[in-house]
Design an enzyme around this catalytic site. Sequence first.
Site, PDB file in Angstrom:
ATOM      1  N   ARG A  80       5.126  81.458  36.171  1.00  0.00           N
ATOM      2  CA  ARG A  80       5.460  81.405  34.746  1.00  0.00           C
ATOM      3  C   ARG A  80       6.709  80.574  34.514  1.00  0.00           C
ATOM      4  O   ARG A  80       7.491  80.309  35.426  1.00  0.00           O
ATOM      5  CB  ARG A  80       5.706  82.832  34.223  1.00  0.00           C
ATOM      6  CG  ARG A  80       6.821  83.524  34.983  1.00  0.00           C
ATOM      7  CD  ARG A  80       7.424  84.689  34.262  1.00  0.00           C
ATOM      8  NE  ARG A  80       8.431  85.344  35.104  1.00  0.00           N
ATOM      9  CZ  ARG A  80       9.668  84.943  35.243  1.00  0.00           C
ATOM     10  NH1 ARG A  80      10.108  83.864  34.629  1.00  0.00           N
ATOM     11  NH2 ARG A  80      10.521  85.615  36.015  1.00  0.00           N
ATOM     12  N   GLY A  81       6.933  80.221  33.258  1.00  0.00           N
ATOM     13  CA  GLY A  81       8.181  79.588  32.890  1.00  0.00           C
ATOM     14  C   GLY A  81       9.325  80.593  32.901  1.00  0.00           C
ATOM     15  O   GLY A  81       9.123  81.801  32.978  1.00  0.00           O
ATOM     16  N   TYR A  84      15.098  84.167  36.424  1.00  0.00           N
ATOM     17  CA  TYR A  84      14.964  85.475  37.060  1.00  0.00           C
ATOM     18  C   TYR A  84      14.846  86.584  36.016  1.00  0.00           C
ATOM     19  O   TYR A  84      15.531  86.568  34.982  1.00  0.00           O
ATOM     20  CB  TYR A  84      16.183  85.773  37.934  1.00  0.00           C
ATOM     21  CG  TYR A  84      16.141  85.105  39.284  1.00  0.00           C
ATOM     22  CD1 TYR A  84      15.366  85.617  40.327  1.00  0.00           C
ATOM     23  CD2 TYR A  84      16.884  83.949  39.516  1.00  0.00           C
ATOM     24  CE1 TYR A  84      15.328  84.986  41.555  1.00  0.00           C
ATOM     25  CE2 TYR A  84      16.853  83.318  40.755  1.00  0.00           C
ATOM     26  CZ  TYR A  84      16.072  83.852  41.777  1.00  0.00           C
ATOM     27  OH  TYR A  84      16.042  83.220  42.986  1.00  0.00           O
ATOM     28  N   GLY A 154       7.836  85.039  29.446  1.00  0.00           N
ATOM     29  CA  GLY A 154       7.564  83.970  30.395  1.00  0.00           C
ATOM     30  C   GLY A 154       6.065  83.767  30.470  1.00  0.00           C
ATOM     31  O   GLY A 154       5.326  84.729  30.685  1.00  0.00           O
ATOM     32  N   CYS A 183      17.387  85.883  33.033  1.00  0.00           N
ATOM     33  CA  CYS A 183      16.884  84.714  32.312  1.00  0.00           C
ATOM     34  C   CYS A 183      17.876  83.551  32.325  1.00  0.00           C
ATOM     35  O   CYS A 183      17.817  82.657  31.475  1.00  0.00           O
ATOM     36  CB  CYS A 183      16.503  85.070  30.877  1.00  0.00           C
ATOM     37  SG  CYS A 183      15.285  86.392  30.770  1.00  0.00           S
TER      38      CYS A 183
END
Length: 225
Positions: A80-81, A84, A154, A183
């Site tokens: 996913r985009g 963390y 995400g 993030c």
Amino acid sequence: MADNASLDPAAPVEWRRSPTPVSYPEAVAAMERRVAAIRAGDAPELVWLLEHPPLYTSGTSARAEELLDPGGLPVFRAGRGGRYTYHGPGQRVVYVMLDLARRREDVRCFVHHLEEWGIRALAQLGVRGERRAGRVGIWVEDGEGCEAKIAAIGVRVRRWVSYHGIAINVAPDLARYRGIVPCGLGGYGVTSLADLGIGATMADLDAALEASFAEIFAPAERGCR
């Protein structure tokens, strides 16, 4: 079979709720299979509600220095985009497998709709969620008047079928977020419904999500409001 050959444009989206935590590799493998089946027209779209055991995932933009101290928890690379994030009990993970060709072939718009969906669901529980420019996800004001993130987003899209999705904090162990830069956004807090004093259960959130879904994801062209 050709892509989407047998998928009825009016077919309802399937909803699935897993009663026990699902391992991350198991969940990813299941999503991969479902995305392929949706593309082939062999299965309906799916919204999958689940929890994971405690773990960290790193998105495609994650930086090594943002993993501060995993504390023995497993760390998985995610397709996913994003960067963390933490997953664990008390967090509602919503994996959204939709055919964007039925709606709008626009990933940025899809992310916007995920945010709007979460905001509307949280509003039903008495929480005012908001967007922030340049910071994907859903933000709230915590009890001390500071901004804190309550939901992370995400996504991945394969041939216009989405997967991964949104994670909303109901009552997870927030201390686990100290092991990462959540993030990639240092200097901001992370919160949950429980931390905000909201007594909503996972089932309450699930009901709010289901009630808000059709308002946002009807199979029609929609603008990004």
